[in-house]
Design an enzyme around this catalytic site. Structure first.
Site, PDB file in Angstrom:
ATOM      1  N   GLY A 152     -47.618 -47.389  31.309  1.00 27.84           N
ATOM      2  CA  GLY A 152     -47.352 -46.282  30.404  1.00 27.84           C
ATOM      3  C   GLY A 152     -45.902 -46.267  29.954  1.00 27.84           C
ATOM      4  CB  CYS A 153     -44.280 -44.647  27.070  1.00 23.93           C
ATOM      5  SG  CYS A 153     -45.041 -43.014  27.151  1.00 23.93           S
ATOM      6  CE1 TYR A 154     -41.393 -39.251  29.146  1.00 26.83           C
ATOM      7  CE2 TYR A 154     -43.702 -38.655  29.262  1.00 26.83           C
ATOM      8  CZ  TYR A 154     -42.429 -38.402  28.792  1.00 26.83           C
ATOM      9  OH  TYR A 154     -42.195 -37.320  27.982  1.00 26.83           O
TER      10      TYR A 154
END
Lengths: 345, 345, 345, 345
Positions: D148-150
């Protein structure tokens, strides 16, 4: 097929927004090889130190051009007119992003730019670099005066209609630009807190791009007519990149929207970087791309002709335009190394 | 002097942007006392729960108006035309922010709004609420159709020039609006990632505010002339609030900029909420304020007349305008409870 | 009841963002009467000419304070320490928005501000102006060192938990500020094109507000404990106004979220400008308002204590805070002339 | 050298932001050949009609994948878990941008995603696609659950310090994301007027990326230690793209900043897409690029370890990451077709 030989290239004044964009694009160009980058105040510093987004770029800002065969200059116009003639005289081919060599008539410089032009002979020689209109002259050019951001948007929007005499030679251009068009130097009106959540017109009594637009429209391919009357009003919009030019004119009697569309299709269907759209274009479509989107229409309530264009002022309006011109200049594929799709959203 | 009696007031549909702004302004109004706020989907919930920025406001959203004498409606136009006639019939005085009662000619509704107007008699009676033009009619009004945001900017910009016949009755309005003008309902084009870093024109083939502008300009105080030809092109700009209207026209022969300035000074020097400026106005000057800034000029290159206006679409273009009209309606000082200086920067 | 007598007030350096906001708020204050505004480089120019958003304000920038009894200074700290002692000596009461008199220990100035403090005696006398904590000392103050924007957000967030020893004295403050906090002077990093579409931390190795926060937390009402360890990391966010402080700490053993909430309710339920929220606060709720929103919680995955505060850096973080302190100073209602609801959206 | 054979590729759900970015990048990829793009609601429409920024792209949205060998899925996680197992069973290699296959423990799905996972066997098989950590497993993968991005921002920031036990296994991640991370579906909080000029925390009581981060940190290459305690607080920042993760930890006794720097240099000096910086990184440096910038430091006032990372959530945090994984999967140069320099400004 063997790979083409690399052509050594320089960016002059790589520390402004036009220069940074030249770096981004030239760095990946398969033929032009970025060998030097100048920047007066940063000379001696590695590019990646000044601009960490270029981390890994093995180049140091230098004070002057020494090795490049082709030079992309992002100097401001007053520095360009002083600096570039010597580079041309050295046999380098120069693409100038500034307005320093755009106007053919030297007498316009004192009026619009507040200086006597030091190299009027080059004004006559310089090729006005709107790639779409200059393909025949570019291969022999020594100096290209790349079209300004507002003029590019305006000329691509109005050119087909005026060249084919579909509208009267009397137009209004209401243009909106992102803030990067004002450059990287420090000015109160481009501070974030001033420009954010704000839109305003500026230079309402006369903007330097007005005479450039008039001159270029008078020379529209196929035109040969007197210069049109042009009202040009620029606006500063709260965004970094993008120009939207909303242009207004009066159709000649009997001209229909179908006539208009046919003319624009004829002009642009073969163009790699101009796209006709079937809805009003968004500047965002062109973010980071060398494309210009054009939407012509006759507004039914008033019968007025309206044509809207959208582009990225730093790409098709500056660095991309210059590289497109250079590609033509060197007989390379016109799209070489140029971004097509924008970064969206 | 004794304090004036409080007048019970309601906001209908307090959950949209126009309604929220009515809450902000009416909450501090010294005469209109906010006694009820409706919101269909939030009925029964405390206002401060839905909008924490109103923390401490002791009001709960209700389903209908019951106690108010004066009603400010922020319903969309199609709901307004169904809902407001009954409130008028109950003897309440209604200020409608929507377009539901703005056009006098019922026949325009099917064309522009896609419904038959259910209360055509009220169309004739409703007072068009541009406060500056309606002062004589407002004191007796039962229903005020407050001027739209774009029309307010356009009419205040062009009114003096057209009313005094200083320009030909043929104008172009290139208007730029912040995104809040599109309301609080969910639409793809008003998502942050779509609207940010973007500017585009919309409704190029006809926007609903065009016939409203034409109607109002034909009725400009002192006009008595046929309706002008109006090309109206709205744009969505990447900011929350603000409208900038850049208007273009042709001066009548012999008209000078001094004539223009004299006319605008005559029209506006006594106006509390219209300010002439000596430079192109910024929408940011009007942020959160009920003021409209107006800058008329003759552009020297083309001799074109240009007038630019800037206002906050939610204040002078909506909630503030309604309260200004209500102040006049009730014989109160026109500026009562209205913000003058904008929040800057 | 008779109207209170007006108290003549001055704004020193009315040309920066803090000063402009003081003008906006003081202009409408019912007791403090704005009689003079200074601005070095604009002295002699009407305020409305420099800032058209104040069109109609009948004041001219002057070079020095002559008539005011109460002085609100928006000078930068280095100018404040040179200029304000004389005003205090003249018997004027001074509220200073800068950091020039905030630190009690003169030895900190060379370290953090790079100058020897020229008036160390005033450092001891000056009242630290976080209105909520200083109510007892303000009525007798000659000089108020108004709390900084970041410290205000941090202290209101962490104060109740630390004062009641609900968390260990070891906290992290991750703060995000709008760009107006960096002021109106020209800097590269606050240009629109640099700050837009960007977020970054800055002053990671030490920001001047860190010692101010430490000092104030050590003096939290009811504390009397050693100074806590504070890690303070500010960030620049792409917005004009607003500070969000996300603070992290470790609950003392056995402390529950209910204990936390009870403490915060006790601290803030009677406060006019501090609001507890039941969801994470948005800076937008405070836009243009003097309110600070506070949201304490124990994060269930890690058991960490988190408290988030939101305010407008130019209002509760600067101009509004100063006026709130001045209201207390003069025995006026604390909320007099201060905006409560923010401008939304 | 002969050109490598083209590998037919598909994008599933090309109409969201992740999908659009896959189109932008894959369109220019020299090996993966974009042969089909699905989009449920737009099936049958040419891509360039839905997204004019892709004008000239000769592809039509289809309902399902039929020809591609490698599939990039930008479906939301709940649709991904239903749709992708069949594609894997058909022998296609799938890179999933969603969280549908990221957590190894099926029991976590009901808690965090509110559904029973329909394909738990694939959870065990799926390779967690943080390219930098998964190079050994990717060549044999049938299904890649792209990070995921985070988590990408967090893992690249904290990985070296935790893997080498330089800090205690107890960290705080204060993350700020642009609005595009919330996707292209209609939500009130991502409307422009709501998200502009606002910053706020969200999911403070638990965000789905928290267990993903915990799981991945427990598996950091070289770690083999119990999972660290992780407090993860995401914020929505007013920008379209970008994630900044500011991470806080406590150095093990005796660990110096030099130790930290040495560890990060060892980890990242050979990485093509991770760059150590000597100043706090800006998200803008990564705009449109596949790079992640990392800046580790020990804050001298508090002795706390801080590491800040910046990336583009749609590139290194989504589409670029997937293509980087696919390059490794197929034994191609890892940087193939991926943008390095960001678009700046």
């Amino acid at each position: 097929m063997s790979a083409p030989a690399r052509i050594p290239a320089a960016v002059v004044n790589g520390a402004g927004y036009g220069g940074i964009e030249l770096l981004r694009l030239l760095r990946r160009h398969p033929v032009f090889e970025l060998v030097e980058v100048t920047a007066r105040s940063d000379a001696g510093r590695p590019v990646e130190q000044v601009f960490p987004q270029f981390s890994g770029l093995d180049l140091t800002f230098s004070a002057r051009v020494e090795r490049a065969e082709v030079v992309f200059s992002a100097l401001p116009d007053d520095a360009a007119v002083e600096t570039l003639p010597a580079l041309v005289a050295q046999g380098r081919r120069v693409l100038d992003l500034s307005a320093g060599f755009r106007l053919h008539d030297a007498a316009l410089y004192p009026t619009w730019y507040r200086y006597e032009h030091p190299a009027p002979a080059l004004l006559e020689e310089a090729v006005y670099g709107l790639a779409e209109w200059a393909r025949e002259r570019l291969p022999d050019a020594r100096l290209v005066a790349c079209a300004g951001c507002y003029p590019t948007a305006t000329l691509l929007a109005l050119g087909p209609a005026l060249a084919r005499d579909l509208i009267a030679p009397d137009v209004i251009v209401d243009a909106k630009s992102g803030v990067s068009g004002a450059g990287r130097s420090l000015k109160l009106n481009t501070l974030y807190s001033e420009a954010n959540e704000d839109i305003s017109a500026y230079s309402v009594r006369g903007h330097r791009h007005q005479p450039e637009i008039v001159q270029a429209l008078a020379e529209t391919p196929g035109a040969g007519r007197p210069a049109p009357r042009v009202t040009f009003i620029p606006h500063l919009a709260p965004m970094t990149r993008g120009i939207l030019a909303t242009c207004y004119g009066s159709p000649r009697e009997g001209v229909t929207e179908d006539d208009i569309l046919a003319a624009y299709h004829e002009a642009y269907d073969g163009e790699p970087f101009v796209r006709l759209t079937s809805e009003p274009p968004h500047t965002k479509w062109s973010y980071g791309s060398n494309r210009c989107f054009v939407y012509p229409v006759i507004e039914p309530q008033s019968g007025r002709f309206i044509v809207i264009s959208a582009l990225d002022n730093l790409v098709k309006g500056a660095a991309g335009q210059a590289i497109q011109c250079a590609n033509v200049m060197y007989g390379l594929p016109e799209t070489l190394g140029l971004p097509v799709e924008g970064v969206y959203p």
